[in-house]
Design an enzyme around this catalytic site. Structure first.
Site, PDB file in Angstrom:
ATOM      1  N   ASP A   2     -18.770  -5.139  -4.073  1.00  0.00           N
ATOM      2  CA  ASP A   2     -17.690  -4.685  -3.199  1.00  0.00           C
ATOM      3  C   ASP A   2     -17.412  -5.813  -2.216  1.00  0.00           C
ATOM      4  O   ASP A   2     -18.301  -6.198  -1.441  1.00  0.00           O
ATOM      5  CB  ASP A   2     -18.117  -3.435  -2.431  1.00  0.00           C
ATOM      6  CG  ASP A   2     -18.163  -2.198  -3.305  1.00  0.00           C
ATOM      7  OD1 ASP A   2     -18.006  -2.338  -4.531  1.00  0.00           O
ATOM      8  OD2 ASP A   2     -18.358  -1.098  -2.764  1.00  0.00           O
ATOM      9  N   HIS A  37     -24.043  -7.118  -8.698  1.00  0.00           N
ATOM     10  CA  HIS A  37     -24.174  -6.840 -10.120  1.00  0.00           C
ATOM     11  C   HIS A  37     -23.683  -8.030 -10.931  1.00  0.00           C
ATOM     12  O   HIS A  37     -22.849  -8.818 -10.470  1.00  0.00           O
ATOM     13  CB  HIS A  37     -23.388  -5.585 -10.496  1.00  0.00           C
ATOM     14  CG  HIS A  37     -23.918  -4.336  -9.866  1.00  0.00           C
ATOM     15  ND1 HIS A  37     -24.616  -3.373 -10.571  1.00  0.00           N
ATOM     16  CD2 HIS A  37     -23.873  -3.885  -8.583  1.00  0.00           C
ATOM     17  CE1 HIS A  37     -24.965  -2.393  -9.755  1.00  0.00           C
ATOM     18  NE2 HIS A  37     -24.519  -2.679  -8.544  1.00  0.00           N
ATOM     19  N   SER A  77     -22.450 -10.726   3.602  1.00  0.00           N
ATOM     20  CA  SER A  77     -22.669 -12.085   3.157  1.00  0.00           C
ATOM     21  C   SER A  77     -21.564 -12.496   2.205  1.00  0.00           C
ATOM     22  O   SER A  77     -20.478 -11.919   2.218  1.00  0.00           O
ATOM     23  CB  SER A  77     -24.040 -12.214   2.498  1.00  0.00           C
ATOM     24  OG  SER A  77     -24.363 -13.577   2.344  1.00  0.00           O
TER      25      SER A  77
END
Length: 968
Positions: free
Chosen positions: A500, A570, A683
């Site tokens: 995301d 992911h 981050s």
């Protein structure tokens, strides 16, 4: 002591008095739409803003007015709301306050139904906030008399104004002075999305400047004007270019003068600004396009105007512009459509107007982001006018590596102190991991508008199976979600979004004739850059990056994670990791603001995963890397195949330019959608990979927000990603959660693969078959109870005849002029807002050219929408909650009624709880004919309210399977 307190109060009042005029100054459009922490602070706590240098002042043709109004909260209580009125015109020096007052009277006509009630405007003084706070809940509120209608507009343009319903008496109740806010529900919001924006054209509407009769507002009554006539007035002086002769081998685009005449005008294509588009297409989805080279179809899009994904306490920031280029196919389509040779709305129709613009993509994966469109206004032989939209294909131009050196790292005492945050970061990390930090989780949720439905999607009524019991802030930030159910994926996509995030940059790099990336310095953000080799490998010497073919391209994508995002990373593709390199460095904030200020990515603490992939499964080994960059107070990056966070046990001193890196050779096979790591706070993730020249990365664009697993890249020429059998253990190989669940039931052997993920609880990994069983249970739980709003709409809403609510349609005239009269919700354009008393919800749907707001009543039996662990409509009061799992389309019928279609997918138990039944259902909402008054307006922002007549629900498809966990 009393004197000291009086002095403090006097100073505070003085600072507030100084700040209000400055805070209400007319801001430039760029400053208004760039969300930042400072802009979101109320003016009352920015006392020294008067001494800050302002951006561009509003031009002579645009004036911004900041409006404060009263709105009802409950039955008697009132609160204040804010909106922005953007006044357009060529002679605004002669405009008066009465012109704006007339426009607002039309918008808020439903608030003026009582005899002798008028709409009044006066200045908003520094006393008003305190005065209203003390009197809003009383029976009588003294609102004042208002300014004369003849007041010149320029005298109030730099001030905040107060709009209210005025009665003949000097005092009025709060309820009678308040405005009905419902007409605003169909109005697009801009910037930080906490203000509605009304666009008004002074040139086209022909507003009267005469004084009204005493105690009676003059009816607006502008003369009806065609869309074409309105557009001519709006586009006078706008940039444009011309199209060459139809049928040429290559479209001959050329710049032409705005004063051109004859045949050239018929082939003219305007490139209006976002502000001009907002007049006759007032939608937050459309924004301007700046053509930089008409010879090769290169254009730029101001990203600050195109996409913003805000939240309360802080926000993503995107500025500057992004460069794209029309493909040969796109240029051919543009030429044919401009000449009216393809798909006219009817026989004999003629093209009146051609506009080049861009918009956000609709839900789905088949539109480019942004979607560049040719907007055409057609006129039929009968005289009716209609809009037609044609998407134009574009591509990323190759980045030529002409940068010879990177910018110098900032120096100085303050920069050194800010950069050396390793000790502070370790202390913050230690505090965040303590159990007492748990009490701050709710504060973080509120400040960042975190999606609670996702955050607690791994909660289970049996705590042995729950992964949502957060014992500290650190556990909350590294939380898992029911990723297999709450994320839409496309198995045909070769690249999926790894997290995301907000895509800060995306571009391609062309190698030299030998296939080498010869220059190590590549562009990053604005004028900054970073060293590619040092970023991936540290300071050690490595040969230039060699691509497998000179015709291939190196794709670079920089993705920023904010505190509100899901913080696990992911795998974006099926690939093999051959080495991992931990590179110590500084850990300052990696926000876009810092990147633009000169901080460089290759100075930051990071972990680079390097390997290769075979996107077409033909034996190739193309370069592939994913680098996770640490942020302030983060450090300790966690990989799914490592037991300990990287760098956690290293004794590193002050942040300096480290000359040492820590490399480890590994052999890890990863599949698309597989977990590879986690951050402990916000981050950055950087993807750098080699792909064929025709690889398509246009389904997501710069400064667009993506969800983990969202399709991001496809093989060219319609080729699909070859599915690998070893990846059937992960969601990325399946079209839907239901198909993944059915396969998972039959393959308990994948537990050997799943338990290698060290991010899973240790107790689960130590028990044979446990990780597979928990993934299966979480998928069943998500299919049964996920998307609480869908369950409410399908099973609870409108089950009995009664008050079905109402619908507000924004921009009905634009929708009526659309050829098929329909629209659909854009990507991430569906939000849910809950009333403070939890008795109503409002579903806000933003489409390509219009908006729909649906209000529904929530009974006490339906309060699960706001309760743990469902949280179907719990979000920030102004920003709402993002709605997933529901598609929406709407159409304006000939009788001026609206047909809204909601497509939902829900699960339920059948046959005594043994069978899982997943049904896809269409909910059709039919309204009564909507309120009139908007038909006469061809420009500006309009909306209409429609009462709901019927709600019909019809199942379209059903899938069933036997439940493994009958106790759910």
């Amino acid at each position: 002591m009393a004197k000291v307190m009086r002095l403090i109060i006097f100073v505070c009042v003085a600072l507030v008095a100084i700040s209000v005029p400055a805070a209400s100054s007319v801001q430039s459009q760029q400053e208004r739409i760039r969300p930042g922490f400072r802009q979101q602070l109320p003016s009352s706590i920015r006392p020294f803003s008067a001494f800050r240098r302002r951006g561009q002042e509003a031009s002579d043709s645009v004036v911004y007015l900041n409006i404060v109004y009263l709105r009802l909260v409950g039955t008697r209580q009132c609160a204040t709301g804010e909106l922005t009125v953007v006044v357009h015109g060529k002679a605004l020096n002669n405009a008066t306050l009465g012109d704006v007052q007339t426009s607002l009277t039309r918008t808020f006509a439903s608030s003026l139904k009582e005899p002798s009630s008028t709409l009044a405007i006066r200045r908003w003084s520094w006393k008003d906030p305190l005065f209203l706070m003390l009197t809003l809940n009383r029976r009588a509120v003294r609102t004042g008399t208002g300014l004369p209608r003849s007041t010149p507009l320029y005298q109030v343009a730099k001030q905040r104004l107060f709009v209210f319903v005025r009665k003949p008496t000097p005092t009025s109740s709060c309820r009678r002075a308040a405005l009905d806010p419902r007409p605003l529900y169909g109005v697009p919001k801009v910037g930080v999305q906490d203000k509605y924006t009304l666009h008004v054209s002074m040139d086209v509407l022909g507003m009267s400047l005469r004084e009204p009769l005493e105690h009676q507002e003059e009816e607006p009554g502008p003369a009806s004007v065609s869309t074409y006539a309105a557009a001519q007035a709006i586009l006078d002086g706008a940039s444009s270019f011309g199209i060459g002769a139809f049928g040429s081998a290559k479209p001959n685009l050329k710049q032409i003068s705005m004063y051109a005449s004859g045949a050239e005008l018929e082939k003219q294509v305007y490139t209006p600004t976002t502000s001009q588009l907002a007049l006759f297409l007032p939608s937050k989805t459309f924004f301007g396009v700046e053509v930089t080279s008409v010879s090769d179809g290169t254009f730029r899009i101001p990203v600050s105007a195109s996409r913003l994904v805000p939240f309360s306490a802080m926000s993503y920031m995107c500025t500057g512009s992004q460069t794209h280029k029309l493909t040969q196919t796109g240029m051919n389509v543009l030429e044919k459509r401009v000449h009216g040779k393809e798909n006219p709305p009817s026989e004999g129709a003629e093209v009146l107007l051609n506009l080049l613009a861009a918009r956000k993509p609709v839900n789905g994966v088949f539109e480019q982001d942004p979607t560049v469109v040719l907007l055409q206004l057609w006129r039929t032989p009968e005289g009716s006018e209609s809009w037609q939209e044609t998407p134009l294909m574009w591509e990323f131009p190759d980045t030529l590596e002409a940068i010879e050196d990177a910018g110098e790292y900032r120096s100085g005492i303050l920069s050194s102190i800010a950069a050396n945050t390793r000790i502070i970061g370790k202390m913050a990390g230690w505090l965040a991991s303590r159990s007492f930090s748990r009490r701050f989780i709710r504060t973080l949720i509120r400040l960042n508008n975190i999606d609670l439905e996702e955050a607690f999607s791994m909660s289970d009524k049996d705590r042995r199976h729950s992964a949502a019991d957060f014992r500290s802030v650190q556990e909350f930030f590294t939380r898992p979600i029911n990723y297999h159910v709450y994320r839409d994926m496309d198995p045909r996509a070769s690249i999926m979004a790894p997290a995301d995030s907000l895509i800060q940059n995306i571009y391609t790099i062309r190698p030299d004739f030998k296939g080498e990336i010869s220059h190590p310095i590549i562009p990053q953000v604005k004028s900054t850059s970073f060293n590619l080799r040092e970023f991936l490998y540290g300071a050690r010497q490595v040969p230039p990056l060699q691509l497998q073919s000179p015709s291939n391209r190196l794709f670079v994508s920089i993705l920023y994670l904010a505190p509100s995002d899901y913080h696990r990373v992911h795998s974006p593709a099926d690939w093999r990791v051959t080495s991992q390199t931990y590179i110590p460095g500084c850990t300052p904030s990696v926000s876009r603001r810092n990147l633009e200020a000169g901080d460089l990515l290759h100075r930051y603490e990071r972990t680079a995963l390097i390997g290769h992939w075979d996107p077409e499964k033909n034996g190739q080994q193309l370069f592939f890397s994913v680098t996770m960059v640490a942020a302030m107070f983060v450090g300790g990056l966690r990989l799914s195949w490592e037991e300990e966070p990287l760098g956690a046990s290293m004794r590193l001193g002050r942040c300096t330019r480290y000359t040492e890196s820590y490399e480890k050779q590994v052999d890890v096979e990863l599949c698309a959608s597989q977990e590879i790591g986690a951050f402990r706070f916000g981050s950055t993730v950087v993807m750098i990979f080699e792909a064929p020249e025709d690889f398509d990365m246009t389904s997501v664009g710069q400064c667009s927000h993506v969800a983990a697993g969202q399709p991001a890249g496809y093989l060219g020429q319609g080729r699909e990603r070859p599915l690998q059998e070893r990846c059937n253990a992960f969601r990325g190989n399946f079209e839907s959660p239901f198909h993944f669940w059915k396969h998972l039931q039959k393959t308990s052997s994948v537990d050997d693969i799943l338990k290698q993920n060290t991010l899973a609880p240790r107790a689960w990994r130590q028990e044979p078959g446990r990780v597979w069983a928990e993934v299966l249970r979480a998928t069943e739980r998500g299919l049964l109870y996920g998307f609480a709003l869908s369950h409410y709409l399908l099973k609870r809403w409108a089950t009995e005849n009664g008050n079905l609510g109402e619908l507000v349609l924004g921009q009905p005239e634009v929708l009526r002029q659309n050829i098929n009269g329909s629209d659909s919700v854009i990507r991430e354009g569906f939000r849910c807002f809950a009333a403070k008393d939890k008795k109503q919800i409002r579903l806000q749907m933003s489409g390509r050219q219009s908006q729909v707001s649906l209000t529904a009543t929530v009974t006490p039996d339906e309060q699960f929408l706001f309760q743990h662990p469902f949280y179907g409509c719990v979000g920030d009061e102004k920003l709402g909650k993002l709605v997933r799992g529901i598609d929406a389309t709407w159409i304006l019928l000939p009788e001026r009624a609206v047909l809204l279609t909601l497509k939902v997918s829900t699960g339920s138990k059948q046959e005594d709880g043994r069978v899982l039944r997943v049904a896809t259902t269409k909910i059709e909402v039919q309204t009564e004919p909507c309120q009139g008054g908007w038909e006469e307006s061809r420009v500006g922002t309009t909306s209409t309210t429609c009462a709901i007549r019927t709600v019909e629900k019809r199942e379209e498809s059903i899938s069933e399977g036997v439940l493994t966990n009958g106790d759910l």
